[in-house]
Design an enzyme around this catalytic site. Structure first.
Site, PDB file in Angstrom:
ATOM      1  N   HIS A 477       0.845  -1.206   0.000  1.00 57.04           N
ATOM      2  CA  HIS A 477       0.000   0.000   0.000  1.00 57.04           C
ATOM      3  C   HIS A 477       0.871   1.242   0.000  1.00 57.04           C
ATOM      4  CE1 HIS A 477       0.527   1.067   4.346  1.00 57.04           C
ATOM      5  NE2 HIS A 477       0.701  -0.228   4.484  1.00 57.04           N
ATOM      6  N   ASP A 479      -0.458   4.333   0.680  1.00 56.57           N
ATOM      7  CA  ASP A 479      -0.969   5.347   1.597  1.00 56.57           C
ATOM      8  C   ASP A 479      -0.288   5.226   2.949  1.00 56.57           C
ATOM      9  OD1 ASP A 479      -2.394   2.898   2.021  1.00 56.57           O
ATOM     10  OD2 ASP A 479      -3.865   3.998   3.218  1.00 56.57           O
ATOM     11  N   ASP A 511       6.608   1.572   6.475  1.00 53.60           N
ATOM     12  CA  ASP A 511       5.214   1.154   6.279  1.00 53.60           C
ATOM     13  C   ASP A 511       4.560   2.022   5.223  1.00 53.60           C
ATOM     14  OD1 ASP A 511       2.696   0.086   6.579  1.00 53.60           O
ATOM     15  OD2 ASP A 511       2.271   1.102   8.465  1.00 53.60           O
ATOM     16  N   GLU A 544      -5.146   1.181   2.507  1.00 51.75           N
ATOM     17  CA  GLU A 544      -4.921   0.185   3.558  1.00 51.75           C
ATOM     18  C   GLU A 544      -4.997   0.792   4.950  1.00 51.75           C
ATOM     19  OE1 GLU A 544      -2.932  -2.516   6.371  1.00 51.75           O
ATOM     20  OE2 GLU A 544      -2.359  -0.459   5.851  1.00 51.75           O
ATOM     21  N   GLU A 545      -4.475   2.003   5.100  1.00 55.81           N
ATOM     22  CA  GLU A 545      -4.504   2.647   6.414  1.00 55.81           C
ATOM     23  C   GLU A 545      -5.901   3.139   6.777  1.00 55.81           C
ATOM     24  OE1 GLU A 545      -2.193   2.192   8.237  1.00 55.81           O
ATOM     25  OE2 GLU A 545      -0.252   2.280   7.227  1.00 55.81           O
ATOM     26  N   HIS A 605     -29.319  18.907  32.930  1.00 56.15           N
ATOM     27  CA  HIS A 605     -28.451  19.367  34.004  1.00 56.15           C
ATOM     28  C   HIS A 605     -28.624  18.437  35.191  1.00 56.15           C
ATOM     29  CE1 HIS A 605     -26.879  21.835  37.274  1.00 56.15           C
ATOM     30  NE2 HIS A 605     -26.331  22.653  36.363  1.00 56.15           N
ATOM     31  N   THR A 702     -21.462  19.011  34.735  1.00 55.63           N
ATOM     32  CA  THR A 702     -22.840  18.979  35.250  1.00 55.63           C
ATOM     33  C   THR A 702     -23.834  18.398  34.251  1.00 55.63           C
ATOM     34  OG1 THR A 702     -23.332  21.220  34.438  1.00 55.63           O
ATOM     35  CG2 THR A 702     -22.348  21.023  36.645  1.00 55.63           C
ATOM     36  N   ARG A 715      -9.807  -8.222  18.429  1.00 54.78           N
ATOM     37  CA  ARG A 715      -8.776  -8.850  17.600  1.00 54.78           C
ATOM     38  C   ARG A 715      -9.067 -10.343  17.548  1.00 54.78           C
ATOM     39  NH1 ARG A 715      -5.860  -5.132  14.537  1.00 54.78           N
ATOM     40  NH2 ARG A 715      -5.957  -3.174  15.719  1.00 54.78           N
ATOM     41  N   SER A 787      23.712 -18.497  28.087  1.00 50.16           N
ATOM     42  CA  SER A 787      22.945 -19.603  27.527  1.00 50.16           C
ATOM     43  C   SER A 787      21.588 -19.682  28.195  1.00 50.16           C
ATOM     44  CB  SER A 787      23.689 -20.933  27.731  1.00 50.16           C
ATOM     45  OG  SER A 787      23.881 -21.175  29.100  1.00 50.16           O
TER      46      SER A 787
END
Length: 912
Positions: A477, A479, A511, A544-545, A605, A702, A715, A787
């Site tokens: 992409h 963009d 990116d 894409e963004e 209020h 208020t 996700r 290690s």
């Protein structure tokens, strides 16, 4: 005349072999790259591979000429490094300092070979010169002497007494007796040597190899050369300049271990001469720099001063000759360029302070000027006007690739802001022109207005392989996200590519404009070499963004143009840390949703209308959202975790390899089991996040808002279907809202969704990528030796869960991308296989880490389904690239190696 005429009708070749004119000599050199340090740069030397910079702190910094990456910091001297000199074959580096010691270094292994010193206290050693022909070192000292050592005799002379070493001598201050006969305590470490200067052979100058009072002032500068004496052009002559304002020429006597004797002196007739601060020579003309911008031109054949130039540099600390141009730099931070007629052709500000050193080189036939100053920087200047007359210079593909990326970054292709719509179109047009110039078939695929178009391009493989050649689709992409820099958080203009410290800074460098340009140049090089046996298809979108708006429908409408696809490749993510190359085989999907609660009454209020009988939208919203997650963020939507795949044995081994590798280089990351669990929760466990709240009415304390809404995201992980989860989310929220028995109205909208992706890391494209990474990156260097025991950190998991052990009193701190990028103050140095000295065979090269990502790329799973082709993901950048943040960057070595990896994959993938 002494300086060759500058080019006038010269030309350079671009990547397509077309000639284009060289900019004329009056233009200011382009600042190619800047490297910052924390101390002044006092001396410079340039070999065929490296820039060596001597600092006020006694270090020698070693920078790569191809990527400007700092390869080594040599702790060389206890005092400031005042002089650097290379042998003629560039295999030896000589450094002089305020110690006062001359150290000799191997330029390939950076190993300390010899330490050379005088038997007397001579003060600072301002300069050093080496005769490769006589194998003799010459040094110019603060005590006005010139001294020398014949390295041919280093093994035949008796070893010096260590008590004669400058570190062991009595110090006039610290070793003097004070009142009452007390001796001042010496500071700690006064007798120790810099760590890299330990070892090597100790050499002491013989008391006979000293020319006392060579000048009546400090010996500031020296040079060696032939063709200086008309009567003996092959004879090598030493030239020195001193604080007495004189320039002396010395004959070298090899029968007397390189002893010098005066030939003649160049003086301008002044009764009181001013110091000679710098020297440079071309053929029979010698140039000297003095105080207040004075540059003198001497004819060595007639031994006369033929010209005195006035520069705007202040005191002329450095003179450099490069392909027919004289560069003078000094106190004001300005560099002044003179042509063959001694005319000023340009001046430019090079440093914010004194210029103390400079050098000229032609790396890969590219004229390059290097400067160093007391603003703690080394600056690389591209000087195209220094091409040889009537020569055609071919710029390397790396140079052209950086130049193309620079133009690409300059377009503000921000898809989320309507004011940049025209910039997005111009950026797409520029990208298409790059493809067209390289011979690709191109077309703009329109998306629904007002969304940005998709740039389609195809590099056709060799006609002889028509029946068998594969089709590789590269997705990217053009963009980027906004980078307004209103608060000056960027160090540089985000839309002007800037080289600094081995990195390229600019919005989109990592990116995703840098990887796109690397892939284009890889395909182009193969096509030029007639080694492209596959069709390389590019689909570069501009939304894409912003959720890839319009991408799917546009691709479906033009599948006839795109054709069949065998493999899909993208490069739109980053390494797990800053040190170890990776391959990404999994991405989480995402659902973005808005949850809104609205009442029929207006904003009220709280003091007038607030009561327990009133159903407040914000209160309802908070109670509703609290039902979404339980303890430690476990999502409460029914059936949410049911489709998630369990951890397989193969994947378990990948996590073990990841934790062992990360902890080997970065032990501060802590417990390996906690690290592994933290990574799994980011990569292979679904999560829910509430991002922000928004209410109606004025912003005061208020108001009872009539409307309240929240933005949240989920996700997803492989095997979860975005559509099913979105439907379950809406159903769950409505059910929970009904139980509130509220008079308000709930509205849940799904704003965007993208499917998760899981690739097969055992298939052909991943294995081809792995081989290419191992070939290009080679082994890693400089890793710590701690290690990590090979232990099974994983218990069988049927379903991911965020619930901790009942015995755990506190939650472990998660390993974030920022933690991994900044977890070590002693970074692993990772270099290209082809640039390493004594590179071992590829069998010793380490495999890349196979990782997953917590982020989402909407189009990848869609492309797999639409073209029935498997995808693979090559991360090009490092964890610290700051994509989507201020000061986004891409390391030059990553950029170049990314292009080489793409080239190998495009070449090798079709082969069986």
């Amino acid at each position: 005349m002494p300086i060759a005429a500058p080019p006038h009708n010269d030309s350079i070749m671009d990547a397509m072999g077309a000639e284009r004119p060289v900019p004329n000599a009056n233009r200011t050199p382009a600042l190619s790259h800047r490297m910052k340090h924390d101390k002044s740069i006092l001396a410079l030397a340039v070999s065929s591979q490296y820039i060596f910079a001597g600092t006020q702190g006694g270090e020698i910094l070693v920078y790569s000429l191809d990527t400007f990456q700092r390869r080594r910091v040599i702790h060389a001297h206890k005092g400031s490094v005042l002089g650097l000199c290379l042998s003629q074959d560039r295999k030896l580096l000589f450094s002089s300092a305020a110690d006062p010691i001359v150290n000799v270094w191997c330029t390939s292994a950076f190993k300390h070979l010899y330490a050379l010193w005088s038997p007397y206290d001579i003060g600072d050693i301002f300069c050093v010169a080496y005769s490769s022909y006589h194998r003799t070192v010459y040094l110019g000292a603060q005590n006005t002497s010139i001294q020398w050592y014949d390295l041919k005799e280093k093994d035949s002379r008796p070893a010096p007494s260590l008590s004669s070493h400058p570190n062991e001598r009595k110090n006039k201050f610290f070793d003097s007796l004070g009142p009452g006969g007390a001796q001042t305590p010496r500071p700690g470490g006064a007798d120790s040597r810099p760590r890299d200067a330990a070892g090597g052979q100790e050499l002491q100058i013989d008391s006979h190899d000293i020319y006392q009072f060579a000048h009546y002032g400090y010996v500031h500068c020296m040079l060696l050369g032939t063709n200086i004496l008309p009567e003996s052009p092959s004879e090598e002559v030493l030239v020195s300049g001193g604080g007495d304002g004189r320039i002396l020429l010395w004959r070298i006597d090899p029968s007397q271990r390189g002893a010098i004797s005066s030939i003649y002196t160049l003086e301008d007739g002044r009764e009181e001469g001013e110091s000679i601060l710098s020297l440079a020579r071309e053929r029979s003309f010698l140039y000297s720099g003095r105080f207040d911008g004075e540059v003198n031109v001497w004819d060595l054949e007639t031994r006369q001063l033929v010209r005195s130039l006035k520069a705007s540099t202040g005191d002329v600390h450095t003179l450099t000759l490069g392909a027919g141009v004289l560069y003078a730099g000094g106190k004001t931070g300005i560099v002044q360029k003179f042509n063959e007629h001694y005319e000023t052709i340009t001046t430019f500000k090079a440093h914010d302070g004194l210029i103390l050193a400079s050098a000229f080189t032609k790396y890969n036939d590219k004229p390059t000027f290097v400067t160093g100053g007391n603003d703690n920087t080394v600056v690389i200047w591209e000087v195209r006007d220094c091409a040889e007359p009537n020569a055609v210079t071919r710029r390397s593909n790396n140079d052209l690739m950086v130049e193309s990326l620079s133009q690409f970054v300059s377009f503000r292709t921000v898809s989320s802001l309507p004011k940049y719509r025209a910039d997005c179109r111009r950026g797409a047009s520029y990208l298409r022109s790059v493809f067209q110039n390289f011979g690709a078939v191109t077309e703009m695929i329109n998306t629904r207005e007002p969304y940005n178009p998709i740039v389609f391009a195809k590099f056709r493989g060799n006609p002889a392989t028509t029946a068998s050649r594969k089709k590789i689709l590269f997705y990217g992409h053009y963009d980027v996200i906004p980078a307004e820099n209103e608060h000056r958080k960027w160090k540089h203009d985000p839309f002007s590519l800037t080289g600094e410290g081995g990195y390229l800074y600019g919005r989109g460098t990592s990116d995703n404009k840098g990887p796109i340009m690397a892939a284009i140049y890889a395909a182009h090089e193969l096509a030029n070499e007639q080694s492209l046996d596959s069709d390389i298809i590019f689909l570069i979108e501009g939304e894409e963004e912003s959720g890839s708006r319009g991408f799917e429908k546009a691709v479906q409408a033009r599948k006839d143009l795109i054709g069949d696809v065998d493999w899909i490749l993208l490069a739109n993510s980053y390494w797990l840390d800053d040190h170890v190359p990776c391959l990404t085989y999994g991405l989480r999907g995402v659902i973005h949703a808005t949850v809104q609660v609205e009442s029929k009454h207006p904003d009220l209020h709280s003091g007038v209308d607030g009561s327990a009988l009133l159903d407040e939208p914000l209160k309802d919203l908070v109670m509703l959202l609290s039902k979404l997650t339980g303890r430690h963020g476990k999502v409460q939507v029914p059936g949410f975790y049911d489709p998630i795949l369990p951890l397989t044995d193969d994947e378990k081994e990948l996590y073990t390899e990841i934790t062992q590798t990360l902890l080997r280089g970065n032990p501060d990351l802590g417990d390996p089991e906690e690290l592994a669990q933290s990574l799994m929760r980011r990569w292979r466990e679904a999560s829910l996040t509430i991002h922000r709240f928004q209410t109606s009415g004025p912003e005061n304390s208020t108001i009872i808002p009539r409307l309240a809404k929240a933005a949240l995201s989920i996700r997803l992980v492989p095997n979860q279907e975005a559509g099913n989860v979105a439907e379950s989310l809406q159903s769950f929220l409505q059910s929970e809202f009904d139980q509130l028995d509220s008079k308000n109205k709930l509205n849940v909208t799904i704003d965007h969704q993208a499917e998760p992706w899981l690739g097969d890391f055992n298939n052909e494209i991943f294995q081809t990528l792995e081989r290419a990474i191992m070939s290009v990156w080679g082994p890693t260097l400089g890793q710590r030796r701690e290690s990590v025991p090979t232990t099974d950190y994983f218990s069988p998991l049927s379903k991911p869960t965020a619930t901790p052990s009942p015995t755990t009193n506190s939650k472990p701190e998660p390993a974030t991308s920022n933690t991994l990028a900044n977890s070590s103050d002693d970074p692993v140095v990772l270099v290209s296989a082809t640039s390493m000295p004594n590179h071992p065979s590829s069998s010793s090269s380490r495999k890349p880490l196979y990782i997953r990502e917590g982020g989402s790329i909407p189009s990848i799973r869609f492309l797999e389904k639409e073209f029935h082709a498997p995808a693979a993901h090559l991360p090009c950048g490092q964890a610290s690239d700051s994509a989507h943040l201020d000061n986004e960057r891409l390391r030059l070595v990553n950029f170049f190696n990314c292009q080489r990896i793409f080239k190998e994959v495009f070449r090798e993938l079709p082969r069986k």
